[in-house]
Motif scaffolding. Sequence first.
Motif, PDB file in Angstrom:
ATOM      1  N   VAL A  27      38.236  35.128  37.363  1.00 24.64           N
ATOM      2  CA  VAL A  27      38.870  35.759  38.528  1.00 24.64           C
ATOM      3  C   VAL A  27      40.381  35.533  38.494  1.00 24.64           C
ATOM      4  CG1 VAL A  27      39.124  35.559  41.040  1.00 24.64           C
ATOM      5  CG2 VAL A  27      36.839  35.711  40.029  1.00 24.64           C
ATOM      6  N   PHE A  28      40.797  34.294  38.260  1.00 27.62           N
ATOM      7  CA  PHE A  28      42.243  34.012  38.245  1.00 27.62           C
ATOM      8  C   PHE A  28      42.929  34.752  37.091  1.00 27.62           C
ATOM      9  CE2 PHE A  28      43.732  30.956  41.453  1.00 27.62           C
ATOM     10  CZ  PHE A  28      42.545  30.758  42.141  1.00 27.62           C
ATOM     11  N   ALA A  29      42.230  34.862  35.945  1.00 26.28           N
ATOM     12  CA  ALA A  29      42.820  35.585  34.807  1.00 26.28           C
ATOM     13  C   ALA A  29      42.971  37.067  35.139  1.00 26.28           C
ATOM     14  CB  ALA A  29      41.938  35.396  33.563  1.00 26.28           C
ATOM     15  N   ALA A  30      41.995  37.621  35.831  1.00 24.18           N
ATOM     16  CA  ALA A  30      42.052  39.049  36.177  1.00 24.18           C
ATOM     17  C   ALA A  30      43.162  39.315  37.193  1.00 24.18           C
ATOM     18  CB  ALA A  30      40.701  39.516  36.723  1.00 24.18           C
ATOM     19  N   VAL A  31      43.331  38.413  38.144  1.00 24.99           N
ATOM     20  CA  VAL A  31      44.399  38.600  39.141  1.00 24.99           C
ATOM     21  C   VAL A  31      45.766  38.513  38.445  1.00 24.99           C
ATOM     22  CG1 VAL A  31      45.485  37.620  41.214  1.00 24.99           C
ATOM     23  CG2 VAL A  31      42.998  37.906  41.113  1.00 24.99           C
ATOM     24  N   GLU A  32      45.857  37.665  37.434  1.00 27.10           N
ATOM     25  CA  GLU A  32      47.109  37.590  36.659  1.00 27.10           C
ATOM     26  C   GLU A  32      47.363  38.920  35.937  1.00 27.10           C
ATOM     27  OE1 GLU A  32      47.480  33.736  34.729  1.00 27.10           O
ATOM     28  OE2 GLU A  32      48.676  34.760  33.182  1.00 27.10           O
ATOM     29  N   GLN A  33      46.313  39.507  35.403  1.00 28.31           N
ATOM     30  CA  GLN A  33      46.442  40.823  34.766  1.00 28.31           C
ATOM     31  C   GLN A  33      46.910  41.875  35.769  1.00 28.31           C
ATOM     32  OE1 GLN A  33      45.990  42.026  31.508  1.00 28.31           O
ATOM     33  NE2 GLN A  33      46.209  39.818  31.172  1.00 28.31           N
ATOM     34  N   VAL A  34      46.359  41.798  36.979  1.00 31.88           N
ATOM     35  CA  VAL A  34      46.754  42.745  38.032  1.00 31.88           C
ATOM     36  C   VAL A  34      48.254  42.630  38.276  1.00 31.88           C
ATOM     37  CG1 VAL A  34      46.520  43.302  40.497  1.00 31.88           C
ATOM     38  CG2 VAL A  34      44.480  42.777  39.133  1.00 31.88           C
ATOM     39  N   GLU A  35      48.721  41.390  38.365  1.00 27.89           N
ATOM     40  CA  GLU A  35      50.154  41.173  38.611  1.00 27.89           C
ATOM     41  C   GLU A  35      51.009  41.739  37.493  1.00 27.89           C
ATOM     42  OE1 GLU A  35      50.304  36.749  39.651  1.00 27.89           O
ATOM     43  OE2 GLU A  35      52.130  37.634  40.503  1.00 27.89           O
ATOM     44  N   GLN A  36      50.516  41.600  36.252  1.00 26.15           N
ATOM     45  CA  GLN A  36      51.312  42.059  35.108  1.00 26.15           C
ATOM     46  C   GLN A  36      51.295  43.583  34.956  1.00 26.15           C
ATOM     47  OE1 GLN A  36      50.115  39.934  31.578  1.00 26.15           O
ATOM     48  NE2 GLN A  36      50.566  37.961  32.530  1.00 26.15           N
ATOM     49  N   ARG A  37      50.149  44.205  35.285  1.00 26.81           N
ATOM     50  CA  ARG A  37      49.981  45.627  34.978  1.00 26.81           C
ATOM     51  C   ARG A  37      50.325  46.566  36.123  1.00 26.81           C
ATOM     52  NH1 ARG A  37      44.872  46.642  31.435  1.00 26.81           N
ATOM     53  NH2 ARG A  37      44.665  44.714  30.277  1.00 26.81           N
ATOM     54  N   LEU A  38      50.133  46.108  37.356  1.00 25.88           N
ATOM     55  CA  LEU A  38      50.169  47.026  38.499  1.00 25.88           C
ATOM     56  C   LEU A  38      51.274  46.636  39.491  1.00 25.88           C
ATOM     57  CD1 LEU A  38      46.317  47.415  39.218  1.00 25.88           C
ATOM     58  CD2 LEU A  38      47.757  48.759  37.689  1.00 25.88           C
ATOM     59  N   PRO A  39      51.621  47.539  40.411  1.00 27.40           N
ATOM     60  CA  PRO A  39      52.611  47.205  41.441  1.00 27.40           C
ATOM     61  C   PRO A  39      52.160  46.013  42.297  1.00 27.40           C
ATOM     62  CG  PRO A  39      52.148  49.569  41.426  1.00 27.40           C
ATOM     63  CD  PRO A  39      51.141  48.939  40.520  1.00 27.40           C
ATOM     64  N   GLN A  40      53.045  45.600  43.186  1.00 32.38           N
ATOM     65  CA  GLN A  40      52.842  44.382  43.981  1.00 32.38           C
ATOM     66  C   GLN A  40      51.460  44.299  44.642  1.00 32.38           C
ATOM     67  OE1 GLN A  40      56.154  43.443  46.561  1.00 32.38           O
ATOM     68  NE2 GLN A  40      54.782  42.556  48.080  1.00 32.38           N
ATOM     69  N   LEU A  41      50.774  43.204  44.376  1.00 29.00           N
ATOM     70  CA  LEU A  41      49.449  43.006  44.972  1.00 29.00           C
ATOM     71  C   LEU A  41      49.601  42.770  46.476  1.00 29.00           C
ATOM     72  CD1 LEU A  41      46.409  42.607  44.798  1.00 29.00           C
ATOM     73  CD2 LEU A  41      46.819  40.216  44.171  1.00 29.00           C
ATOM     74  N   THR A  42      49.039  43.690  47.264  1.00 26.99           N
ATOM     75  CA  THR A  42      49.251  43.666  48.720  1.00 26.99           C
ATOM     76  C   THR A  42      47.926  43.675  49.489  1.00 26.99           C
ATOM     77  OG1 THR A  42      51.286  44.918  48.328  1.00 26.99           O
ATOM     78  CG2 THR A  42      50.500  44.860  50.595  1.00 26.99           C
ATOM     79  N   GLY A  43      46.867  44.196  48.857  1.00 29.94           N
ATOM     80  CA  GLY A  43      45.588  44.302  49.558  1.00 29.94           C
ATOM     81  C   GLY A  43      44.441  43.693  48.764  1.00 29.94           C
ATOM     82  N   LEU A  44      43.463  43.175  49.480  1.00 29.64           N
ATOM     83  CA  LEU A  44      42.232  42.665  48.846  1.00 29.64           C
ATOM     84  C   LEU A  44      41.051  43.036  49.722  1.00 29.64           C
ATOM     85  CD1 LEU A  44      40.443  40.925  46.989  1.00 29.64           C
ATOM     86  CD2 LEU A  44      41.085  38.939  48.390  1.00 29.64           C
ATOM     87  N   VAL A  45      40.039  43.647  49.102  1.00 30.18           N
ATOM     88  CA  VAL A  45      38.797  43.943  49.817  1.00 30.18           C
ATOM     89  C   VAL A  45      37.669  43.197  49.116  1.00 30.18           C
ATOM     90  CG1 VAL A  45      37.249  45.720  50.673  1.00 30.18           C
ATOM     91  CG2 VAL A  45      39.678  46.249  50.369  1.00 30.18           C
ATOM     92  N   ASN A  46      37.132  42.187  49.794  1.00 28.09           N
ATOM     93  CA  ASN A  46      36.027  41.409  49.251  1.00 28.09           C
ATOM     94  C   ASN A  46      34.720  42.106  49.593  1.00 28.09           C
ATOM     95  OD1 ASN A  46      37.176  39.008  47.964  1.00 28.09           O
ATOM     96  ND2 ASN A  46      38.047  38.627  49.994  1.00 28.09           N
ATOM     97  N   ASN A  47      34.316  42.983  48.689  1.00 33.04           N
ATOM     98  CA  ASN A  47      33.148  43.828  48.940  1.00 33.04           C
ATOM     99  C   ASN A  47      31.939  43.421  48.101  1.00 33.04           C
ATOM    100  OD1 ASN A  47      31.806  46.607  49.592  1.00 33.04           O
ATOM    101  ND2 ASN A  47      31.907  46.532  47.350  1.00 33.04           N
ATOM    102  N   ALA A  48      32.159  42.792  46.940  1.00 30.30           N
ATOM    103  CA  ALA A  48      31.023  42.443  46.074  1.00 30.30           C
ATOM    104  C   ALA A  48      30.047  41.557  46.835  1.00 30.30           C
ATOM    105  CB  ALA A  48      31.512  41.713  44.821  1.00 30.30           C
ATOM    106  N   GLY A  49      28.778  41.871  46.734  1.00 28.67           N
ATOM    107  CA  GLY A  49      27.795  41.055  47.432  1.00 28.67           C
ATOM    108  C   GLY A  49      26.391  41.364  46.953  1.00 28.67           C
ATOM    109  N   VAL A  50      25.497  40.418  47.200  1.00 25.31           N
ATOM    110  CA  VAL A  50      24.082  40.630  46.876  1.00 25.31           C
ATOM    111  C   VAL A  50      23.258  40.368  48.123  1.00 25.31           C
ATOM    112  CG1 VAL A  50      24.256  40.121  44.407  1.00 25.31           C
ATOM    113  CG2 VAL A  50      23.903  38.243  46.026  1.00 25.31           C
ATOM    114  N   SER A  51      22.134  41.048  48.194  1.00 17.99           N
ATOM    115  CA  SER A  51      21.269  40.929  49.361  1.00 17.99           C
ATOM    116  C   SER A  51      20.119  39.956  49.086  1.00 17.99           C
ATOM    117  CB  SER A  51      20.719  42.310  49.699  1.00 17.99           C
ATOM    118  OG  SER A  51      19.829  42.209  50.773  1.00 17.99           O
ATOM    119  N   SER A  52      19.410  39.600  50.137  1.00 18.18           N
ATOM    120  CA  SER A  52      18.243  38.734  49.970  1.00 18.18           C
ATOM    121  C   SER A  52      17.228  39.034  51.059  1.00 18.18           C
ATOM    122  CB  SER A  52      18.652  37.261  50.049  1.00 18.18           C
ATOM    123  OG  SER A  52      17.506  36.441  49.969  1.00 18.18           O
TER     124      SER A  52
END
Length: 260
Positions: free
Chosen positions: A79-104
């Motif tokens: 996760v931290f490596a991917a966020v670093e990639q986001v910073e390097q490749r894309l404009p300023q990181l401003t939003g986060l949507v925590n949508n990933a989830g599993v049901s039970s």
Amino acid sequence: MTTPSAAQFPGDRTAIVTGAGSARGIGRAIAGSLAAQGWSVAVFDVDRAAVEELAAGLEQEHGRPCYGAGLDIRDRDAVFAAVEQVEQRLPQLTGLVNNAGVSSPVPFLEVTDDEWRRVVEVNLHGTFHVTQAAAKVMARHRVGRIVHISSTSAERGGGVYGRAAYSASKAALLGFARTLARELGPFGITANSVAPGSIDTDIMGGRLSEERKAVLLRDLPIGRIGTVQDVAAVVSFLLSEAAGYLTGVTYDVNGGSHIA
Ligand SMILES: NC(=O)c1ccc[n+]([C@@H]2O[C@H](COP(=O)([O-])OP(=O)(O)OC[C@H]3O[C@@H](n4cnc5c(N)ncnc54)[C@H](O)[C@@H]3O)[C@@H](O)[C@H]2O)c1
């Protein structure tokens, strides 16, 4: 104590959406809605092929750089490596949507330790990893928008399909978001939750049957099952500049099921 003021909301900006891989899922609709509103989008999912294809498609359609990362949000280093990639490749990181989830759907008296951990480790611990990685970047820039996708199950104690492990993990997100609102407000970051009711996706392994829909509709004043666009519209608003005075709140996107 004086608190630092929030920085300007950037014109060129990026949002991370987790769990955007599934074809009929909420995350994909959120990513599409944000891209249409001028965001660069970074989509994270265990389904690498799906998010790489999604990012390429959004980039082509909306003309802004996007990025798809195949990862498991339980894997903190990934996760931290991917966020670093986001910073390097894309404009300023401003939003986060925590949508990933599993049901039970497992009844409480039958829940095993493994089942409990499976759900909590994705829905809560995974959300912790992505949020901390992204919030560190947003805090540096002094502007940000964080949204957790919780669930009606957190508020009503299940009742739709999610049972104890799911409801507990989704209820934890509500307290988590409020704490973020309190701690990160001075950094210009808002944190809110969206609690969808029954949305027609594949989270339970396929389309809702007509019988199941009829049962759900009995509790819905609006008279229809929710769509992924119903959720995406609210999330997009909460990520917008205009929503800057909303923090620590939960938006119920449930067709009125609480009042039924
Ligand atoms: N569908 C509903 O009725 C409903 C209602 C309330 C809340 N929600 C919540 O909305 C969110 C999206 O649900 P959906 O219905 O679109 O489900 P979905 O199953 O279609 O999508 C979930 C996505 O999360 C991804 N994912 C799962 N575990 C992951 C992990 N460890 N790391 C990275 N990605 C992972 C999956 O691959 C999938 O693409 C979930 O958090 C769900 O709990 C859904």
